[in-house]
Write an enzyme that holds these catalytic residues in place. Structure first.
Site, mmCIF file in Angstrom:
data_model
loop_
_atom_site.group_PDB
_atom_site.id
_atom_site.type_symbol
_atom_site.label_atom_id
_atom_site.label_comp_id
_atom_site.label_asym_id
_atom_site.label_seq_id
_atom_site.Cartn_x
_atom_site.Cartn_y
_atom_site.Cartn_z
ATOM 1 N N LYS A 1 16.728 24.430 -3.962
ATOM 2 C CA LYS A 1 16.632 22.991 -4.196
ATOM 3 C C LYS A 1 17.938 22.506 -4.795
ATOM 4 O O LYS A 1 18.611 23.257 -5.527
ATOM 5 C CB LYS A 1 15.490 22.715 -5.188
ATOM 6 C CG LYS A 1 14.874 21.358 -5.034
ATOM 7 C CD LYS A 1 13.851 21.330 -3.899
ATOM 8 C CE LYS A 1 13.119 20.010 -3.821
ATOM 9 N NZ LYS A 1 12.090 20.003 -2.787
ATOM 10 N N GLY B 1 0.869 6.943 -6.156
ATOM 11 C CA GLY B 1 2.192 6.876 -5.525
ATOM 12 C C GLY B 1 2.101 6.533 -4.058
ATOM 13 O O GLY B 1 1.533 7.286 -3.267
ATOM 14 N N GLY C 1 4.760 6.013 -1.950
ATOM 15 C CA GLY C 1 6.125 6.120 -1.438
ATOM 16 C C GLY C 1 6.098 6.534 0.021
ATOM 17 O O GLY C 1 5.151 6.245 0.751
ATOM 18 N N ASN C 2 7.136 7.251 0.429
ATOM 19 C CA ASN C 2 7.244 7.640 1.848
ATOM 20 C C ASN C 2 6.031 8.426 2.315
ATOM 21 O O ASN C 2 5.522 8.205 3.408
ATOM 22 C CB ASN C 2 8.514 8.470 2.060
ATOM 23 C CG ASN C 2 9.756 7.632 1.875
ATOM 24 O OD1 ASN C 2 9.763 6.456 2.223
ATOM 25 N ND2 ASN C 2 10.785 8.209 1.292
ATOM 26 N N VAL C 3 5.557 9.352 1.496
ATOM 27 C CA VAL C 3 4.405 10.168 1.899
ATOM 28 C C VAL C 3 3.098 9.430 1.606
ATOM 29 O O VAL C 3 2.223 9.318 2.473
ATOM 30 C CB VAL C 3 4.398 11.534 1.174
ATOM 31 C CG1 VAL C 3 3.195 12.350 1.626
ATOM 32 C CG2 VAL C 3 5.679 12.306 1.437
HETATM 33 P P1 NAD Z 1 8.942 8.614 -2.932
HETATM 34 O O1 NAD Z 1 10.002 8.608 -3.963
HETATM 35 O O2 NAD Z 1 9.164 7.961 -1.614
HETATM 36 O O3 NAD Z 1 7.588 7.961 -3.528
HETATM 37 C C1 NAD Z 1 7.092 8.174 -4.796
HETATM 38 C C2 NAD Z 1 6.314 6.916 -5.179
HETATM 39 O O4 NAD Z 1 5.607 7.170 -6.387
HETATM 40 C C3 NAD Z 1 7.208 5.691 -5.419
HETATM 41 O O5 NAD Z 1 6.715 4.598 -4.660
HETATM 42 C C4 NAD Z 1 7.072 5.463 -6.933
HETATM 43 O O6 NAD Z 1 7.141 4.089 -7.275
HETATM 44 C C5 NAD Z 1 5.706 6.023 -7.204
HETATM 45 N N1 NAD Z 1 5.474 6.448 -8.586
HETATM 46 C C6 NAD Z 1 6.303 7.123 -9.413
HETATM 47 N N2 NAD Z 1 5.698 7.358 -10.594
HETATM 48 C C7 NAD Z 1 4.456 6.838 -10.503
HETATM 49 C C8 NAD Z 1 3.365 6.771 -11.382
HETATM 50 N N3 NAD Z 1 3.406 7.276 -12.612
HETATM 51 N N4 NAD Z 1 2.239 6.154 -10.954
HETATM 52 C C9 NAD Z 1 2.164 5.627 -9.712
HETATM 53 N N5 NAD Z 1 3.184 5.668 -8.828
HETATM 54 C C10 NAD Z 1 4.310 6.249 -9.224
HETATM 55 O O7 NAD Z 1 8.544 10.150 -2.753
HETATM 56 P P2 NAD Z 1 7.840 10.829 -1.506
HETATM 57 O O8 NAD Z 1 8.864 11.303 -0.557
HETATM 58 O O9 NAD Z 1 6.743 9.958 -1.017
HETATM 59 O O10 NAD Z 1 7.231 12.139 -2.195
HETATM 60 C C11 NAD Z 1 6.102 12.039 -3.056
HETATM 61 C C12 NAD Z 1 5.848 13.393 -3.700
HETATM 62 O O11 NAD Z 1 5.616 14.360 -2.681
HETATM 63 C C13 NAD Z 1 7.014 13.938 -4.527
HETATM 64 O O12 NAD Z 1 6.509 14.688 -5.601
HETATM 65 C C14 NAD Z 1 7.730 14.872 -3.563
HETATM 66 O O13 NAD Z 1 8.453 15.882 -4.240
HETATM 67 C C15 NAD Z 1 6.548 15.443 -2.818
HETATM 68 N N6 NAD Z 1 6.882 15.925 -1.480
HETATM 69 C C16 NAD Z 1 7.467 15.095 -0.590
HETATM 70 C C17 NAD Z 1 7.767 15.569 0.675
HETATM 71 C C18 NAD Z 1 8.391 14.658 1.718
HETATM 72 O O14 NAD Z 1 8.428 15.058 2.896
HETATM 73 N N7 NAD Z 1 8.851 13.472 1.355
HETATM 74 C C19 NAD Z 1 7.491 16.899 1.020
HETATM 75 C C20 NAD Z 1 6.851 17.724 0.077
HETATM 76 C C21 NAD Z 1 6.558 17.222 -1.183
#
Ligand code: NAD
Length: 338
Positions: free
Chosen positions: A77, A173, A175-177
């Site tokens: 990472k 959350g 976000g993207n996922v």
């Molecule tokens: P992202 O940054 O796009 O989204 C995260 C979201 O969570 C944001 O909209 C943020 O505003 C929100 N957030 C942060 N703290 C919060 C809280 N206390 N309460 C409510 N909402 C809150 O991230 P992502 O890419 O969607 O990934 C989400 C999680 O999944 C992360 O932990 C990441 O490590 C994990 N993950 C992502 C992927 C991927 O393909 N993107 C793969 C494996 C794991």
């Protein structure tokens, strides 16, 4: 620092800086099964030690994720500490690309929190050891697909049916996922309870999926069938677990438990936990296979194995009277070290 490395069995820790503002860390956990592939975070940290700890902890999880997904990869990472002021973002990621090139393929970088496919394109100007470029695509949709299928497998194991219609699913959350997951859960008829620190994303989920907004501080304790942490890690400590009001925890967030031993506290409360590095492996599977030029149909077939892996893990855990996290950890340890 060496103590943390030893505790995590980390192979190597690389640091780099550049006058353009780059302060980067690459943690390489394990390379016996293949090069260490893992995303690059671009975030603010309270201090350098926290950034290093984050990189080490996440790298360790990536080794387990790759091993259990059956990929010929190790775990690594990267963290770029977000500077208070940045002149030129492209220059920063190109400098990071030159750093990655010096590692000669032992680490392959990818998108993670705070980075995008456009950033990966800048890195790709300097090294071929990068995936999730605009040509490869963002992995988030594939992570969401895997988590959705994993939630169905979790519902089947804990609630006796994989039909999500009418189930109350709380997503932390969007976000993207989290947002892509909400879309699929809504289409499957689930009732969504959602929180996000960004009011805009929350509003979109209300409008598009009829989701019920919940204050961020109340989401974890809101009554629901399945809690899906999709924000940052370490959100579940002993105190939070004692107050959960759900039957299962299944989400995308890496390391949602403050420490791994907390899985037994979930188990003691009758809450089924889908181990993070099994359910959220879709993005890694896609990132690796698209980097290798694998056909989309083959990638889809690999992604569809996630729920089956979880189902087997749950059965195994039940037979051994252990938590699924304990079983997953032992399986990964055997694959990595035997
Ligand atoms: P992202 O940054 O796009 O989204 C995260 C979201 O969570 C944001 O909209 C943020 O505003 C929100 N957030 C942060 N703290 C919060 C809280 N206390 N309460 C409510 N909402 C809150 O991230 P992502 O890419 O969607 O990934 C989400 C999680 O999944 C992360 O932990 C990441 O490590 C994990 N993950 C992502 C992927 C991927 O393909 N993107 C793969 C494996 C794991």
């Amino acid at each position: 620092m060496f103590q943390s490395m030893e505790a995590a069995r980390l192979e190597a820790l690389h640091l780099a800086q550049d006058p353009c503002g780059l302060r980067a860390i690459v943690a390489i956990h394990h390379t016996r099964l293949g090069p260490a592939l893992g995303g690059c975070r671009y975030l603010s940290y309270a201090d350098e030690a926290s950034a290093i700890e984050d990189a080490i902890r996440l790298a360790r999880g990536m080794s387990r994720k790759a091993a259990l997904a059956g990929l010929p990869l190790g775990g690594g990472k990267a963290v770029i500490i977000r500077p208070p002021y940045l002149g030129n973002r492209a220059e920063l990621f190109e400098a990071f690309g030159r750093f990655i090139e010096t590692l000669a393929g032992r680490y392959i970088t990818a998108v993670d929190s705070g980075t995008s496919s456009a950033d990966m394109d800048c890195i790709a100007n300097q090294t071929s050891h990068v995936t999730c470029t605009t040509a490869n695509g963002d992995p988030s949709a594939h992570t969401a697909l895997g988590v959705f299928a994993g939630i169905r497998a979790t519902a089947q194991a804990r609630l006796g049916s994989d039909n999500l219609e009418g189930l109350r699913i709380a997503i932390q959350g969007l976000g993207n996922v989290g947002f892509a997951l909400a879309e699929q859960l809504h289409a499957a008829g689930a009732e969504l309870l959602v929180s996000d620190l960004d009011p805009g994303r929350l509003q979109l989920a209300i409008e598009q999926f009829g989701a019920q907004p919940v204050a961020a501080e109340a989401l974890l304790t809101t009554p629901c069938d399945i809690l899906s942490p999709c924000a940052l890690g370490a959100v579940l400590d002993s105190r939070a677990i004692a107050h959960l009001r759900c039957a299962a925890v299944a989400g995308a967030a890496n390391n949602p438990l403050l420490s791994e031993d907390l899985a037994s506290e979930l188990e003691a409360r009758g809450i089924l936990y889908a181990p993070d590095y099994v359910i959220n492996a879709g993005g890694l599977i896609h990132a690796h296979l698209s980097h290798e030029g694998t056909a989309p149909g083959v990638i889809a077939a690999q992604l569809s194995r996630i729920p089956q892996r979880l189902t087997e893990l749950f059965a195994h855990a039940q037979a051994e009277k252990r938590s699924p996290a304990w079983v997953a950890e032992r399986m990964a340890e055997r694959m990595l070290y035997d």
